[in-house]
Motif scaffolding. Structure first.
Motif, PDB file in Angstrom:
ATOM      1  N   VAL A 219      -1.631   1.010  -4.830  1.00  0.00           N
ATOM      2  CA  VAL A 219      -1.200  -0.350  -4.500  1.00  0.00           C
ATOM      3  C   VAL A 219      -0.114  -0.739  -5.496  1.00  0.00           C
ATOM      4  CG1 VAL A 219      -3.368  -1.083  -3.445  1.00  0.00           C
ATOM      5  CG2 VAL A 219      -3.026  -1.392  -5.903  1.00  0.00           C
TER       6      VAL A 219
ATOM      7  N   TYR B 181       0.878  -1.170   0.000  1.00  0.00           N
ATOM      8  CA  TYR B 181       0.000   0.000   0.000  1.00  0.00           C
ATOM      9  C   TYR B 181       0.916   1.220   0.000  1.00  0.00           C
ATOM     10  CZ  TYR B 181      -2.612   3.861   1.991  1.00  0.00           C
ATOM     11  OH  TYR B 181      -3.155   5.105   2.218  1.00  0.00           O
TER      12      TYR B 181
ATOM     13  N   ASN C 258      -4.135   7.219  -2.576  1.00  0.00           N
ATOM     14  CA  ASN C 258      -3.800   5.850  -2.227  1.00  0.00           C
ATOM     15  C   ASN C 258      -3.397   5.095  -3.488  1.00  0.00           C
ATOM     16  OD1 ASN C 258      -4.568   6.207   0.499  1.00  0.00           O
ATOM     17  ND2 ASN C 258      -6.700   5.989  -0.103  1.00  0.00           N
TER      18      ASN C 258
END
Length: 153
Positions: free
Chosen positions: A109, A95, A107
């Motif tokens: 990934v 993350y 955010n």
């Protein structure tokens, strides 16, 4: 036999040879990561799984740096060689939280695959490739080299 079948066959033989030459990983390890992979920070491994956290810097284009806070898990497999501290392959899932530019406060990934080469005692080099994805952004693919030092338990 076609060229591609020959390559696959040779790869199979190589992997079979590697599997017979495998060592085992130490029980525990703490790594001080100095550059990019998995991040500038710390990593703790227990058996074949590690957790990492730190600051990740990357360049999606020349002369421009993107910064992230990064945390995640690594899975270690296929230790290679007869050394006490063997080299091995890894896969990481992480993350990330953007710190600047168009990723600020976003955010993301990532998945990272690569190889860790043990150089001397705990000194190691890693070379991987990362795929980084954030909502409303294109998938970014980058190399992830690093130089790290580990203490083994």
């Amino acid at each position: 036999m076609t060229f591609m079948k020959k390559i696959i066959f040779i790869g199979f033989l190589f992997c079979t040879k590697i599997s017979f030459a495998q060592s085992t990983l130490s029980e525990q390890e703490i790594s001080f990561n100095f550059f990019r992979n998995p991040s500038v920070g710390l990593e703790y491994r227990y058996k074949k799984v590690s957790v990492h956290a730190g600051y990740y810097l990357t360049n999606f284009k020349a002369n421009t740096t993107w910064e992230f806070v990064k945390t995640g898990l690594s899975f270690w497999f296929l230790p290679i060689g007869k050394r006490e501290k063997p080299s091995s392959f890894y896969a990481q899932m992480s993350y990330l939280r953007g710190q600047n530019r168009d990723y600020k406060n976003k955010n993301a990934v990532s998945l990272d695959l690569g190889f860790r080469l043990m150089i001397w005692n705990g000194l190691q080099a890693r070379l991987g490739i990362i795929g980084l994805y954030a909502k409303d952004k294109n998938l970014k693919i980058n190399p992830t080299p690093s130089l790290n030092y580990s203490l083994f338990f």
